[in-house]
Scaffold this motif. Structure first.
Motif, mmCIF file in Angstrom:
data_model
loop_
_atom_site.group_PDB
_atom_site.id
_atom_site.type_symbol
_atom_site.label_atom_id
_atom_site.label_comp_id
_atom_site.label_asym_id
_atom_site.label_seq_id
_atom_site.Cartn_x
_atom_site.Cartn_y
_atom_site.Cartn_z
ATOM 1 N N PHE A 244 0.836 -1.196 0.000
ATOM 2 C CA PHE A 244 0.000 0.000 0.000
ATOM 3 C C PHE A 244 0.876 1.252 0.000
ATOM 4 C CE2 PHE A 244 -2.736 -3.244 1.991
ATOM 5 C CZ PHE A 244 -3.825 -3.168 1.115
ATOM 6 N N GLN A 245 0.755 2.022 -1.077
ATOM 7 C CA GLN A 245 1.532 3.258 -1.205
ATOM 8 C C GLN A 245 0.870 4.431 -0.474
ATOM 9 O OE1 GLN A 245 0.941 1.216 -4.063
ATOM 10 N NE2 GLN A 245 2.949 0.338 -3.575
ATOM 11 N N ALA A 246 -0.390 4.289 -0.090
ATOM 12 C CA ALA A 246 -1.103 5.365 0.597
ATOM 13 C C ALA A 246 -2.050 4.760 1.623
ATOM 14 C CB ALA A 246 -1.883 6.231 -0.398
ATOM 15 N N VAL A 247 -2.231 5.492 2.719
ATOM 16 C CA VAL A 247 -3.117 5.067 3.797
ATOM 17 C C VAL A 247 -3.977 6.254 4.207
ATOM 18 C CG1 VAL A 247 -3.245 4.298 6.196
ATOM 19 C CG2 VAL A 247 -1.542 3.296 4.660
ATOM 20 N N VAL A 248 -5.286 6.049 4.277
ATOM 21 C CA VAL A 248 -6.217 7.062 4.761
ATOM 22 C C VAL A 248 -6.811 6.539 6.064
ATOM 23 C CG1 VAL A 248 -8.288 8.414 4.288
ATOM 24 C CG2 VAL A 248 -6.732 7.832 2.419
ATOM 25 N N ALA A 249 -6.487 7.214 7.155
ATOM 26 C CA ALA A 249 -6.911 6.766 8.481
ATOM 27 C C ALA A 249 -7.758 7.843 9.152
ATOM 28 C CB ALA A 249 -5.683 6.426 9.331
ATOM 29 N N ASP A 250 -8.061 7.617 10.425
ATOM 30 C CA ASP A 250 -8.932 8.537 11.152
ATOM 31 C C ASP A 250 -8.311 9.923 11.297
ATOM 32 O OD1 ASP A 250 -11.374 8.943 12.903
ATOM 33 O OD2 ASP A 250 -9.784 9.369 14.350
ATOM 34 N N GLU A 251 -6.964 9.989 11.394
ATOM 35 C CA GLU A 251 -6.302 11.278 11.545
ATOM 36 C C GLU A 251 -6.464 12.174 10.329
ATOM 37 O OE1 GLU A 251 -4.262 8.555 14.410
ATOM 38 O OE2 GLU A 251 -5.049 8.414 12.378
ATOM 39 N N ASP A 252 -6.796 11.616 9.179
ATOM 40 C CA ASP A 252 -7.002 12.427 7.988
ATOM 41 C C ASP A 252 -8.287 13.247 8.077
ATOM 42 O OD1 ASP A 252 -4.756 11.755 6.147
ATOM 43 O OD2 ASP A 252 -5.501 9.734 6.462
ATOM 44 N N GLY A 253 -9.159 12.912 9.016
ATOM 45 C CA GLY A 253 -10.313 13.753 9.306
ATOM 46 C C GLY A 253 -11.379 13.786 8.241
ATOM 47 N N MET A 254 -11.494 12.759 7.420
ATOM 48 C CA MET A 254 -12.527 12.744 6.391
ATOM 49 C C MET A 254 -13.899 12.546 7.025
ATOM 50 S SD MET A 254 -10.819 13.284 3.631
ATOM 51 C CE MET A 254 -9.798 14.347 4.653
ATOM 52 N N GLU A 255 -14.890 13.254 6.480
ATOM 53 C CA GLU A 255 -16.222 13.253 7.095
ATOM 54 C C GLU A 255 -17.169 12.238 6.482
ATOM 55 O OE1 GLU A 255 -17.042 17.447 6.389
ATOM 56 O OE2 GLU A 255 -16.900 17.777 8.545
ATOM 57 N N SER A 256 -16.808 11.627 5.376
ATOM 58 C CA SER A 256 -17.709 10.695 4.705
ATOM 59 C C SER A 256 -16.896 9.615 4.007
ATOM 60 C CB SER A 256 -18.595 11.431 3.687
ATOM 61 O OG SER A 256 -17.795 11.986 2.650
ATOM 62 N N ILE A 257 -17.589 8.585 3.549
ATOM 63 C CA ILE A 257 -16.922 7.507 2.822
ATOM 64 C C ILE A 257 -16.334 8.039 1.517
ATOM 65 C CG2 ILE A 257 -17.244 5.222 1.805
ATOM 66 C CD1 ILE A 257 -19.662 4.860 3.638
ATOM 67 N N ALA A 258 -17.083 8.892 0.828
ATOM 68 C CA ALA A 258 -16.600 9.444 -0.434
ATOM 69 C C ALA A 258 -15.327 10.263 -0.236
ATOM 70 C CB ALA A 258 -17.688 10.304 -1.075
ATOM 71 N N GLN A 259 -15.252 11.030 0.839
ATOM 72 C CA GLN A 259 -14.049 11.807 1.084
ATOM 73 C C GLN A 259 -12.845 10.916 1.352
ATOM 74 O OE1 GLN A 259 -14.423 14.874 4.023
ATOM 75 N NE2 GLN A 259 -15.758 16.136 2.751
ATOM 76 N N ARG A 260 -13.048 9.793 1.982
ATOM 77 C CA ARG A 260 -11.945 8.848 2.174
ATOM 78 C C ARG A 260 -11.428 8.351 0.826
ATOM 79 N NH1 ARG A 260 -11.301 7.431 7.429
ATOM 80 N NH2 ARG A 260 -13.113 7.640 8.813
ATOM 81 N N PHE A 261 -12.343 8.006 -0.066
ATOM 82 C CA PHE A 261 -11.929 7.515 -1.377
ATOM 83 C C PHE A 261 -11.211 8.603 -2.176
ATOM 84 C CE2 PHE A 261 -15.701 4.320 -1.280
ATOM 85 C CZ PHE A 261 -14.961 3.495 -0.450
ATOM 86 N N LEU A 262 -11.730 9.817 -2.125
ATOM 87 C CA LEU A 262 -11.102 10.910 -2.868
ATOM 88 C C LEU A 262 -9.732 11.258 -2.292
ATOM 89 C CD1 LEU A 262 -14.210 13.231 -3.375
ATOM 90 C CD2 LEU A 262 -13.038 11.895 -5.127
ATOM 91 N N SER A 263 -9.615 11.218 -0.979
ATOM 92 C CA SER A 263 -8.318 11.465 -0.365
ATOM 93 C C SER A 263 -7.312 10.397 -0.774
ATOM 94 C CB SER A 263 -8.456 11.502 1.156
ATOM 95 O OG SER A 263 -7.210 11.735 1.779
ATOM 96 N N ALA A 264 -7.754 9.147 -0.870
ATOM 97 C CA ALA A 264 -6.863 8.073 -1.327
ATOM 98 C C ALA A 264 -6.438 8.291 -2.775
ATOM 99 C CB ALA A 264 -7.562 6.722 -1.170
ATOM 100 N N ALA A 265 -7.373 8.733 -3.625
ATOM 101 C CA ALA A 265 -7.034 9.005 -5.022
ATOM 102 C C ALA A 265 -6.001 10.112 -5.132
ATOM 103 C CB ALA A 265 -8.296 9.363 -5.802
ATOM 104 N N VAL A 266 -6.155 11.152 -4.318
ATOM 105 C CA VAL A 266 -5.200 12.261 -4.339
ATOM 106 C C VAL A 266 -3.827 11.799 -3.867
ATOM 107 C CG1 VAL A 266 -4.651 14.474 -3.274
ATOM 108 C CG2 VAL A 266 -6.948 14.038 -4.115
ATOM 109 N N LYS A 267 -3.788 10.990 -2.819
ATOM 110 C CA LYS A 267 -2.508 10.496 -2.323
ATOM 111 C C LYS A 267 -1.829 9.567 -3.324
ATOM 112 C CE LYS A 267 -3.432 10.872 2.626
ATOM 113 N NZ LYS A 267 -3.398 10.205 3.940
ATOM 114 N N LEU A 268 -2.618 8.838 -4.113
ATOM 115 C CA LEU A 268 -2.050 7.994 -5.163
ATOM 116 C C LEU A 268 -1.696 8.783 -6.417
ATOM 117 C CD1 LEU A 268 -4.367 4.832 -4.961
ATOM 118 C CD2 LEU A 268 -2.009 5.038 -4.137
ATOM 119 N N ASP A 269 -2.128 10.062 -6.461
ATOM 120 C CA ASP A 269 -1.903 10.921 -7.630
ATOM 121 C C ASP A 269 -2.579 10.321 -8.871
ATOM 122 O OD1 ASP A 269 -1.046 13.122 -9.017
ATOM 123 O OD2 ASP A 269 0.965 12.336 -9.407
#
Length: 359
Positions: A244-269
């Motif tokens: 796993f090249q990127a990890v989205v956890a609770d500290e990332d502060g995402m408010e919804s499931i969609a935001q978690r996915f989008l944050s992962a996409a951004v971290k993967l570029d």
């Protein structure tokens, strides 16, 4: 004014968290500045937020697990940025446009199309069998409180898939005072983390599938509501950390499931439209589609008829191959090449019928 944003997480400041747009360093948004102290997007009132205890670990907060998250991105919204005259929304289309590859990278991904994809794995029941962990936690809590757990499978499925408040009040009907409910939720979280510390094996077939993706050069990310330290520790025990090249956890502060996915996409570029989400929950499938992502559903915690919205449904990771990723995007055509000219079919000219009449 031009501001370069390079953070993908909520940064703790005392008991509150200031919001920063999770976009990669190469993205620029004009007119954006940091929020003032009195203008905050998210407030976390959990005890000891952002602080570690004497053992160097984050305190257990009952709000981090056993909760039902919002789906998110129902109207294509992603994150919010701040300007002097108000907020500006960063939507899914913006991320697709800015993360789209150009120039030499576009040619590279045309030659190696598998590397152009980004794979996002949900932690619950996709990477690890958290359904069993949650059920064991509920069973031990019931035993400690002298309660009983219903035996029917539908009630048990509601217990592990819904939030702790809903399960206590509506499913199990344990009538307790509000302070007693908070105590039960905290004890439930403690039991869950105790069971999580014993977790050693991932879902069946996952390691072989991740190894195939690693060999093909496909970047992967994992999203979870767990805190980062416990999540990384669990991945290390299962031997999956390197995949796993990127990890989205609770500290990332995402408010919804969609935001978690989008944050992962951004971290993967990777653009959201080039990402594939591996989910087991119909809510997660909806969130991924709201983000213009493809979805591969894993049948198990939910029956197959509840996962019909997914682009592909499998019973095990052993049924997958890298070529399946290409087939998910087969109907989109050559997105990484130059725009193709539309071929216009020329109709053959009509023959003029001549009638030769001889007299």
């Amino acid at each position: 004014m031009e501001c370069r944003l390079n953070s993908c997480s909520f940064l703790p400041v005392g008991r509150v968290a200031q919001f920063r747009i999770p976009v990669p360093p190469q993205l620029k948004i004009r007119g954006v500045r940091k929020p003032r102290r009195g203008k905050l997007a998210v407030t976390n009132n959990g005890p000891g937020f952002g602080k570690r205890d004497s053992n160097g670990t984050f305190p257990i907060s009952p709000t981090n697990i056993f909760r039902e998250e919002a789906i998110g991105a129902e109207h294509g919204e992603a994150f919010e940025a701040y300007r002097p005259n108000g907020t500006v929304e960063v939507d899914v289309d913006f991320l697709n446009e800015r993360l789209c590859k150009r120039g030499l990278e576009r040619i590279r991904y045309a030659l190696k199309p598998d590397e152009a994809f980004g794979l996002i794995f949900s932690w619950d029941n996709v990477v690890a069998d958290t359904q069993t962990l949650r059920m064991d936690a509920w069973s031990q809590l019931a035993s400690e409180e002298g309660k009983s757990i219903p035996k029917d499978s539908e009630t048990q499925r509601l217990m592990v898939s819904s939030g702790a408040d809903y399960a206590l009040w509506k499913v199990l009907c344990w009538e307790q005072a509000e302070n007693e409910v908070e105590r039960l939720k905290r004890r439930l979280a403690e039991i869950f983390y105790e069971e999580l510390s014993k977790l050693q094996a991932p879902m069946e077939g996952l390691e072989d599938w991740l190894e195939a993706l690693y060999t093909a050069g496909v970047p992967c990310a994992v999203t979870s509501s767990l805190d980062r330290q416990n999540l990384l520790a669990a991945l290390e025990r299962m031997g999956l950390r390197k995949y796993f090249q990127a990890v989205v956890a609770d500290e990332d502060g995402m408010e919804s499931i969609a935001q978690r996915f989008l944050s992962a996409a951004v971290k993967l570029d990777r653009p959201p439209s080039k990402c594939v989400v591996f989910e087991d929950d119909p809510r997660g499938i909806t969130a991924a589609h709201n983000c213009t992502m493809k979805v591969v559903a894993l049948i198990g915690s939910h029956p197959a008829y509840e996962l019909v919205q997914a682009d592909l449904a499998v019973a095990s990771f052993s049924e997958l191959s890298v070529i399946n990723l290409r087939r998910l995007f087969a109907n989109k055509g050559s997105e990484f090449m130059e725009p193709q000219k539309q071929i216009v079919q020329k109709r053959p000219s009509r023959r003029k019928l001549r009638t030769d009449t001889s007299f």
